[in-house]
Design an enzyme around this catalytic site. Structure first.
Site, PDB file in Angstrom:
ATOM      1  NE  ARG A 249      -3.631  -0.083  -0.083  1.00 18.62           N
ATOM      2  CZ  ARG A 249      -4.780   0.192   0.532  1.00 18.62           C
ATOM      3  NH1 ARG A 249      -5.286  -0.676   1.354  1.00 18.62           N
ATOM      4  NH2 ARG A 249      -5.427   1.294   0.289  1.00 18.62           N
TER       5      ARG A 249
ATOM      6  NE  ARG B 133      -4.293   2.291   3.612  1.00 23.04           N
ATOM      7  CZ  ARG B 133      -4.386   1.120   4.222  1.00 23.04           C
ATOM      8  NH1 ARG B 133      -3.448   0.735   5.051  1.00 23.04           N
ATOM      9  NH2 ARG B 133      -5.408   0.328   3.994  1.00 23.04           N
TER      10      ARG B 133
ATOM     11  NE  ARG C  86      -8.759   9.238  -3.316  1.00 24.20           N
ATOM     12  CZ  ARG C  86      -9.894   9.870  -3.103  1.00 24.20           C
ATOM     13  NH1 ARG C  86     -10.192  10.920  -3.832  1.00 24.20           N
ATOM     14  NH2 ARG C  86     -10.735   9.463  -2.195  1.00 24.20           N
TER      15      ARG C  86
ATOM     16  CG  ASP D 112      -9.261  -1.549  -4.481  1.00 22.84           C
ATOM     17  OD1 ASP D 112      -8.606  -1.172  -3.500  1.00 22.84           O
ATOM     18  OD2 ASP D 112     -10.219  -2.340  -4.391  1.00 22.84           O
TER      19      ASP D 112
ATOM     20  CE1 TYR E 221     -14.092  -5.570   1.022  1.00 22.45           C
ATOM     21  CE2 TYR E 221     -12.443  -6.984   0.017  1.00 22.45           C
ATOM     22  CZ  TYR E 221     -12.779  -5.992   0.909  1.00 22.45           C
ATOM     23  OH  TYR E 221     -11.813  -5.411   1.682  1.00 22.45           O
TER      24      TYR E 221
HETATM   25  O1  1CP Z   1      -2.109   1.798  -1.823  1.00 25.29           O
HETATM   26  C1  1CP Z   1      -1.443   1.387  -2.774  1.00 25.29           C
HETATM   27  O2  1CP Z   1      -0.240   1.048  -2.739  1.00 25.29           O
HETATM   28  C2  1CP Z   1      -2.122   1.403  -4.117  1.00 25.29           C
HETATM   29  C3  1CP Z   1      -2.687   0.192  -4.611  1.00 25.29           C
HETATM   30  C4  1CP Z   1      -3.740  -0.515  -3.746  1.00 25.29           C
HETATM   31  C5  1CP Z   1      -3.659  -1.842  -3.332  1.00 25.29           C
HETATM   32  C6  1CP Z   1      -2.465  -2.771  -3.488  1.00 25.29           C
HETATM   33  C7  1CP Z   1      -5.026  -0.011  -3.334  1.00 25.29           C
HETATM   34  C8  1CP Z   1      -5.534   1.347  -3.529  1.00 25.29           C
HETATM   35  N1  1CP Z   1      -5.724  -1.059  -2.781  1.00 25.29           N
HETATM   36  C9  1CP Z   1      -4.909  -2.171  -2.754  1.00 25.29           C
HETATM   37  C10 1CP Z   1      -5.221  -3.504  -2.292  1.00 25.29           C
HETATM   38  C11 1CP Z   1      -6.454  -3.736  -1.521  1.00 25.29           C
HETATM   39  N2  1CP Z   1      -7.659  -3.107  -1.600  1.00 25.29           N
HETATM   40  C12 1CP Z   1      -6.577  -4.781  -0.578  1.00 25.29           C
HETATM   41  C13 1CP Z   1      -5.491  -5.790  -0.286  1.00 25.29           C
HETATM   42  C14 1CP Z   1      -4.479  -5.288   0.666  1.00 25.29           C
HETATM   43  C15 1CP Z   1      -4.883  -5.285   2.105  1.00 25.29           C
HETATM   44  O3  1CP Z   1      -5.204  -6.351   2.648  1.00 25.29           O
HETATM   45  O4  1CP Z   1      -4.821  -4.184   2.705  1.00 25.29           O
HETATM   46  C16 1CP Z   1      -7.872  -4.753  -0.058  1.00 25.29           C
HETATM   47  C17 1CP Z   1      -8.465  -5.673   0.977  1.00 25.29           C
HETATM   48  C18 1CP Z   1      -8.545  -3.703  -0.714  1.00 25.29           C
HETATM   49  C19 1CP Z   1      -9.957  -3.318  -0.543  1.00 25.29           C
HETATM   50  C20 1CP Z   1     -10.058  -1.905  -0.199  1.00 25.29           C
HETATM   51  N3  1CP Z   1     -10.013  -0.905  -1.127  1.00 25.29           N
HETATM   52  C21 1CP Z   1     -10.107  -1.328   1.080  1.00 25.29           C
HETATM   53  C22 1CP Z   1     -10.128  -2.124   2.395  1.00 25.29           C
HETATM   54  C23 1CP Z   1     -11.486  -2.088   2.979  1.00 25.29           C
HETATM   55  C24 1CP Z   1     -11.743  -3.208   3.946  1.00 25.29           C
HETATM   56  O5  1CP Z   1     -12.626  -4.037   3.630  1.00 25.29           O
HETATM   57  O6  1CP Z   1     -11.082  -3.268   4.995  1.00 25.29           O
HETATM   58  C25 1CP Z   1     -10.135   0.065   0.900  1.00 25.29           C
HETATM   59  C26 1CP Z   1     -10.222   1.129   1.960  1.00 25.29           C
HETATM   60  C27 1CP Z   1     -10.064   0.313  -0.497  1.00 25.29           C
HETATM   61  C28 1CP Z   1      -9.988   1.619  -1.196  1.00 25.29           C
HETATM   62  C29 1CP Z   1      -8.624   1.972  -1.624  1.00 25.29           C
HETATM   63  N4  1CP Z   1      -7.825   1.173  -2.435  1.00 25.29           N
HETATM   64  C30 1CP Z   1      -6.649   1.813  -2.673  1.00 25.29           C
HETATM   65  C31 1CP Z   1      -6.706   3.080  -2.000  1.00 25.29           C
HETATM   66  C32 1CP Z   1      -5.646   4.125  -2.034  1.00 25.29           C
HETATM   67  C33 1CP Z   1      -7.940   3.148  -1.344  1.00 25.29           C
HETATM   68  C34 1CP Z   1      -8.470   4.291  -0.525  1.00 25.29           C
HETATM   69  C35 1CP Z   1      -9.362   5.126  -1.366  1.00 25.29           C
HETATM   70  C36 1CP Z   1      -9.067   6.589  -1.314  1.00 25.29           C
HETATM   71  O7  1CP Z   1      -7.922   7.057  -1.544  1.00 25.29           O
HETATM   72  O8  1CP Z   1     -10.045   7.286  -1.049  1.00 25.29           O
END
Ligand code: 1CP
Length: 354
Positions: free
Chosen positions: A35, A39, A48, A84, A161
Site C-alpha cells: 500500500r 496511504r 486525491r 484496487d 466482498y
Molecule cells: O495503496 C497502494 O499502494 C495502491 C494500490 C492498492 C492496493 C495494493 C489499493 C488502492 N488497494 C490495494 C489492495 C487492496 N484493496 C486490498 C489488499 C491489501 C490489504 O489487505 O490491505 C484490499 C483488501 C482492498 C480493498 C479496499 N479498497 C479497502 C479495504 C477495505 C476493507 O474491507 O477493509 C479500501 C479502503 C479500499 C480503497 C482503496 N484502495 C486503494 C486506495 C488508495 C484506497 C483508498 C481510497 C481513497 O484514496 O479514497
C-alpha cells in the site's frame, strides 16, 4: 538516518527485485511496501483532493503518477500499480463503488446460484483495458529503476466482498454460503478463478514484472476449510501463470495455513509478523522465496524501533536468496514518510551485504 543509495549497489531496482523473486543472488535485499502508493503520502492526498479514487484508477496518466510517488520518494525496488483488488469486477457485470473511509461497496451482492450464474467472464483487455494501459505507460516511465508489480484480489477475498457487499470483520454471509451451499460456492470460486487468471495474464502481457495475489481475509478460515473451499483454486491460478512472471501470494493471520499456502505453488509467499521470518521460511517449499515481514505498526514507534526490527529480519534471512523485504500488511495512514525513506536506505545498505 541513512541515505538511500549505496556504492555497493550494482544492480538496478528492477533487476534486483526480479532476481530475488526467482531466488537468484542479489547485490542487496530488494524492498517495497504494501500500500505504498496510496496511504501516507501528502502528494497522494493532494492528487486525491483533485480527483475521486476511481478516476485516478481509471486514468492511466493519474494512476502512473500515483504509482511513481513512492518510487521517487522512498527509492523502493518495486512499483505496485495504483489500482484496487476490486477492479476485475468491472468485467463481471457487478457494479461496485469505493467509498472514502469505508472501502468497496456492492449494492446488489451475490447471494444465490442465479446471481453467480449471471457473473460474466469477460476478456480482461476489454473489461479493464485502463489497467493494462496504465501498466504499459508505467513500464515506459519506470525504466529499470524498479520492477512494475501487478496484482489482483484472490478468488476467496473477492468472494468475501461479492457476497457480503462490503468490508466486514468476519464475513459471515460469505462463510455461510460456503458452508451452506457448497455447490454454489464452488461455481462462484471457479468463475472468479477464471476472471483472476485472465486479469493477471493480461497484466503480465502489458508489462508487469511480477504479480501478487491478495488474499487478505484468508486468516478467517481453518486448515480443513481452506483445503476444501479455497486452496485448489489458488493452486490453479499459480499453475496457469507458471513461467510467465514471478508470482507472490499475500495474506495475513495465516500462520496456521502456511503449509497449504506454500503448496499452492507461488514463487514467493508474503508473510506477516506473527512468526519470525526464518521460522516462516522453514515452513515453505524448497526453493520458495519469502516476502516480509515487518509489523507496519512498528513504524509508528519511530526510527530506532523500526531499525532494530529491520535488522532482526535481515539477520534471520542472512542474505539467503529469495527474500524481498516488505511489511506484513499495508502501511498505516499515520506513518511518517521519512521513516519509510530511512528504512529503504537502511535495508539497501544492509549490514549483511557490506
Ligand atoms: O495503496 C497502494 O499502494 C495502491 C494500490 C492498492 C492496493 C495494493 C489499493 C488502492 N488497494 C490495494 C489492495 C487492496 N484493496 C486490498 C489488499 C491489501 C490489504 O489487505 O490491505 C484490499 C483488501 C482492498 C480493498 C479496499 N479498497 C479497502 C479495504 C477495505 C476493507 O474491507 O477493509 C479500501 C479502503 C479500499 C480503497 C482503496 N484502495 C486503494 C486506495 C488508495 C484506497 C483508498 C481510497 C481513497 O484514496 O479514497
Amino acid at each position: 538516518m541513512p541515505a538511500t543509495s549505496h556504492d555497493t549497489m550494482t544492480m538496478t531496482g528492477r533487476a534486483r527485485l526480479i532476481a530475488a523473486a526467482r531466488s537468484q543472488p542479489v547485490d542487496t535485499t530488494p524492498v517495497w511496501y504494501m500500500r505504498q502508493a496510496g496511504r501516507c503520502l501528502p502528494e497522494y492526498r493532494a492528487l486525491r483532493a483533485r480527483h475521486p479514487f476511481m478516476e485516478v484508477a481509471r486514468t492511466p496518466e493519474l494512476a502512473v503518477e500515483a504509482t511513481l510517488m513512492p518510487v521517487e520518494r522512498f527509492g523502493v525496488d518495486g512499483a505496485v500499480l495504483f489500482a484496487d483488488i476490486m477492479l476485475p469486477l468491472d468485467g463481471m457485470g457487478v457494479p461496485f463503488r469505493i467509498e472514502p473511509k469505508v472501502g468497496p461497496v456492492i449494492d446488489n451482492p451475490i447471494r444465490t446460484r442465479a446471481d453467480v450464474e449471471r457473473i460474466v467472464i469477460a476478456d480482461a483487455d476489454e473489461a479493464t483495458g485502463y489497467v493494462m494501459d496504465a501498466l504499459r505507460l508505467l513500464r515506459r516511465e519506470l525504466g529499470d529503476r524498479a520492477a512494475a508489480l501487478g496484482f489482483s484480489g484472490a478468488p476467496f477475498t473477492l468472494a468475501c466482498y461479492l457476497v457480503e457487499g462490503h468490508g466486514s470483520r468476519e464475513y459471515p454471509r460469505a462463510k455461510a454460503l460456503m458452508y451452506g451451499d457448497p455447490e454454489t460456492w464452488h461455481l462462484l470460486m471457479g468463475k472468479l478463478t477464471e476472471v483472476v487468471t485472465r486479469y493477471l495474464r493480461a497484466q503480465i502481457a502489458a508489462g508487469a514484472d511480477a504479480v501478487q495475489l491478495f488474499d487478505s481475509w484468508l486468516g478467517l478460515l481453518g486448515t480443513e476449510t481452506y483445503a476444501e473451499f479455497v486452496q485448489p483454486y489458488t493452486a490453479r491460478i499459480f499453475a496457469d501463470l507458471r513461467g510467465l512472471a514471478p508470482t507472490i501470494h499475500f495474506s495475513t493471520g495465516t500462520t496456521h495455513l502456511l503449509d497449504g499456502i506454500a503448496a499452492t505453488g507461488p514463487d514467493l509467499v508474503s508473510v506477516d509478523w506473527r512468526l519470525p521470518i526464518d521460522a516462516a521460511w522453514d515452513r515453505l517449499a524448497p526453493g520458495q522465496g519469502i516476502q516480509g515481514n515487518l509489523d507496519p505498526t512498528l513504524l509508528m514507534g519511530g526510527w530506532d524501533v523500526t531499525r532494530r526490527a529491520a535488522d532482526d529480519i535481515l539477520r534471520r534471512t542472512a542474505g539467503r536468496p529469495g527474500h524481498i523485504f516488505n511489511l506484513g500488511h499495508g502501511i498505516l495512514p499515520e506513518t511518517d514518510p521519512a521513516v519509510l525513506e530511512a528504512l529503504t536506505g537502511h535495508v539497501h545498505g544492509g549490514a549483511l551485504h557490506p
